[in-house]
Design a protein around this motif. Structure first.
Motif, PDB file in Angstrom:
ATOM      1  N   SER A 129       0.847  -1.199   0.000  1.00  0.00           N
ATOM      2  CA  SER A 129       0.000   0.000   0.000  1.00  0.00           C
ATOM      3  C   SER A 129       0.880   1.246   0.000  1.00  0.00           C
ATOM      4  O   SER A 129       1.991   1.247   0.529  1.00  0.00           O
ATOM      5  N   ILE A 130       0.370   2.295  -0.611  1.00  0.00           N
ATOM      6  CA  ILE A 130       1.180   3.492  -0.794  1.00  0.00           C
ATOM      7  C   ILE A 130       0.448   4.746  -0.354  1.00  0.00           C
ATOM      8  O   ILE A 130      -0.777   4.777  -0.280  1.00  0.00           O
ATOM      9  N   ASN A 131       1.213   5.789  -0.080  1.00  0.00           N
ATOM     10  CA  ASN A 131       0.674   7.115   0.187  1.00  0.00           C
ATOM     11  C   ASN A 131       0.597   7.912  -1.110  1.00  0.00           C
ATOM     12  O   ASN A 131      -0.353   8.655  -1.339  1.00  0.00           O
ATOM     13  N   ASN A 132       1.629   7.761  -1.917  1.00  0.00           N
ATOM     14  CA  ASN A 132       1.646   8.425  -3.215  1.00  0.00           C
ATOM     15  C   ASN A 132       2.573   7.682  -4.158  1.00  0.00           C
ATOM     16  O   ASN A 132       3.372   6.830  -3.730  1.00  0.00           O
ATOM     17  N   LEU A 133       2.469   8.001  -5.423  1.00  0.00           N
ATOM     18  CA  LEU A 133       3.341   7.418  -6.436  1.00  0.00           C
ATOM     19  C   LEU A 133       3.885   8.566  -7.276  1.00  0.00           C
ATOM     20  O   LEU A 133       3.140   9.496  -7.632  1.00  0.00           O
ATOM     21  N   GLN A 134       5.166   8.506  -7.565  1.00  0.00           N
ATOM     22  CA  GLN A 134       5.811   9.589  -8.305  1.00  0.00           C
ATOM     23  C   GLN A 134       6.523   9.030  -9.527  1.00  0.00           C
ATOM     24  O   GLN A 134       6.968   7.887  -9.519  1.00  0.00           O
ATOM     25  N   TRP A 135       6.617   9.841 -10.536  1.00  0.00           N
ATOM     26  CA  TRP A 135       7.387   9.500 -11.727  1.00  0.00           C
ATOM     27  C   TRP A 135       8.563  10.459 -11.841  1.00  0.00           C
ATOM     28  O   TRP A 135       8.416  11.671 -11.665  1.00  0.00           O
ATOM     29  N   TYR A 136       9.719   9.874 -12.155  1.00  0.00           N
ATOM     30  CA  TYR A 136      10.943  10.631 -12.346  1.00  0.00           C
ATOM     31  C   TYR A 136      11.536  10.318 -13.710  1.00  0.00           C
ATOM     32  O   TYR A 136      11.350   9.223 -14.251  1.00  0.00           O
ATOM     33  N   ARG A 137      12.298  11.275 -14.241  1.00  0.00           N
ATOM     34  CA  ARG A 137      13.035  11.087 -15.480  1.00  0.00           C
ATOM     35  C   ARG A 137      14.526  11.219 -15.198  1.00  0.00           C
ATOM     36  O   ARG A 137      14.943  12.049 -14.382  1.00  0.00           O
ATOM     37  N   GLN A 138      15.312  10.402 -15.874  1.00  0.00           N
ATOM     38  CA  GLN A 138      16.757  10.457 -15.694  1.00  0.00           C
ATOM     39  C   GLN A 138      17.417  10.430 -17.064  1.00  0.00           C
ATOM     40  O   GLN A 138      17.322   9.442 -17.784  1.00  0.00           O
ATOM     41  N   ASN A 139      18.068  11.529 -17.403  1.00  0.00           N
ATOM     42  CA  ASN A 139      18.842  11.573 -18.639  1.00  0.00           C
ATOM     43  C   ASN A 139      20.229  11.017 -18.362  1.00  0.00           C
ATOM     44  O   ASN A 139      20.694  11.005 -17.236  1.00  0.00           O
ATOM     45  N   SER A 140      20.869  10.565 -19.425  1.00  0.00           N
ATOM     46  CA  SER A 140      22.187   9.970 -19.300  1.00  0.00           C
ATOM     47  C   SER A 140      23.136  10.934 -18.603  1.00  0.00           C
ATOM     48  O   SER A 140      23.299  12.079 -19.014  1.00  0.00           O
ATOM     49  N   GLY A 141      23.740  10.457 -17.523  1.00  0.00           N
ATOM     50  CA  GLY A 141      24.733  11.269 -16.827  1.00  0.00           C
ATOM     51  C   GLY A 141      24.166  12.340 -15.931  1.00  0.00           C
ATOM     52  O   GLY A 141      24.903  13.140 -15.375  1.00  0.00           O
ATOM     53  N   ARG A 142      22.860  12.368 -15.765  1.00  0.00           N
ATOM     54  CA  ARG A 142      22.261  13.407 -14.926  1.00  0.00           C
ATOM     55  C   ARG A 142      21.465  12.770 -13.804  1.00  0.00           C
ATOM     56  O   ARG A 142      21.181  11.589 -13.791  1.00  0.00           O
ATOM     57  N   GLY A 143      21.095  13.592 -12.853  1.00  0.00           N
ATOM     58  CA  GLY A 143      20.288  13.115 -11.740  1.00  0.00           C
ATOM     59  C   GLY A 143      18.836  12.942 -12.129  1.00  0.00           C
ATOM     60  O   GLY A 143      18.430  13.150 -13.263  1.00  0.00           O
ATOM     61  N   LEU A 144      18.057  12.550 -11.172  1.00  0.00           N
ATOM     62  CA  LEU A 144      16.640  12.322 -11.377  1.00  0.00           C
ATOM     63  C   LEU A 144      15.867  13.633 -11.316  1.00  0.00           C
ATOM     64  O   LEU A 144      16.081  14.441 -10.420  1.00  0.00           O
ATOM     65  N   VAL A 145      14.947  13.799 -12.250  1.00  0.00           N
ATOM     66  CA  VAL A 145      14.100  14.987 -12.274  1.00  0.00           C
ATOM     67  C   VAL A 145      12.672  14.563 -11.980  1.00  0.00           C
ATOM     68  O   VAL A 145      12.133  13.664 -12.638  1.00  0.00           O
TER      69      VAL A 145
END
Lengths: 112, 111
Positions: free
Chosen positions: B28-44
């Motif tokens: 069970s969850i409180n929320n769900l998030q989506w992130y993007r990660q470009n090559s060599g970069r952190g998560l956005v």
């Protein structure tokens, strides 16, 4: 404003060396997280700070891993006697207490 | 251990097409998030959907959440080459604060 910064961006260590990875969170963010991301995998939680208190270190893989945030701002993740399996990208994230975590660019650690 | 599983592992489309990625989770969850990660970069951070929400939009992004099936989907409409990246879903539990990430979907958008 400035985001989360991490240094160094890349670190190469010989097996057995100690390393220290630095994280500068967004100013004023209470919460700080460290994650480890192996190649081709998603990040995995290591540890969590609320201000200077380390509230959860359940994700640290061994007692060779140590993290601190003495003044509730900058944090350092230290790995002693590095092993090849420690090679990964180490990500730091900070949060103002909302659900959203803001990630830094990561430190890529390679242990030879 | 990874909480979520994204599907497909890799997706290749042409510019202008829509891209759909799915995520399944276990607890069970409180929320769900989506992130993007470009090559060599952190998560956005892209978008957050709470457990009591079913659908959310942000620009060209549309996220759905089905808590009965423990699944979520991310739709990117009218894709661009700049959307090429890895996309991760991450869940936060009711009692937790740490994010549990899936292994990600690698999206390639070709001109």
């Amino acid at each position: 404003g400035a985001g989360v910064s991490q240094s160094p961006r890349y670190k190469v260590a010989k097996r057995g060396q100690d390393v220290a990875l630095r994280c500068d969170p967004i100013s004023g963010h209470v919460s700080l997280f460290w994650y480890q991301q192996a190649l081709g995998q998603g990040p995995e939680f290591l540890t969590y700070f609320q201000n200077e208190a380390q509230l959860d270190k359940s994700g640290l893989p061994s007692d060779r891993f140590f993290a601190e945030r003495p003044e509730g701002s900058v944090s350092t993740l230290k790995i002693q006697r590095t092993q090849q399996e420690d090679s990964a990208v180490y990500l730091c994230a900070s949060s103002a207490g909302s659900d959203t975590q803001y990630f830094g660019p990561g430190t890529r650690l390679t242990v030879l | 251990s990874q909480q979520g599983e994204e599907d497909p592992q890799a997706l290749s489309i042409q510019e202008g097409e829509n891209a759909t990625m799915n995520c399944s989770y276990k607890t069970s969850i409180n929320n769900l998030q989506w992130y993007r990660q470009n090559s060599g970069r952190g998560l956005v951070h892209l978008i957050l959907i709470r457990s009591n929400e079913r659908e959310k939009h942000s620009g060209r992004l549309r996220v759905t959440l089905d808590t009965s099936k423990k699944s979520s989907s991310l739709l990117i409409t009218a894709s661009r080459a700049a959307d090429t990246a890895s996309y991760f879903c991450a869940t936060a539990s009711d009692s937790g604060y740490a994010l549990n990430f899936g292994k990600g979907t690698s999206l390639l958008v070709t001109p």
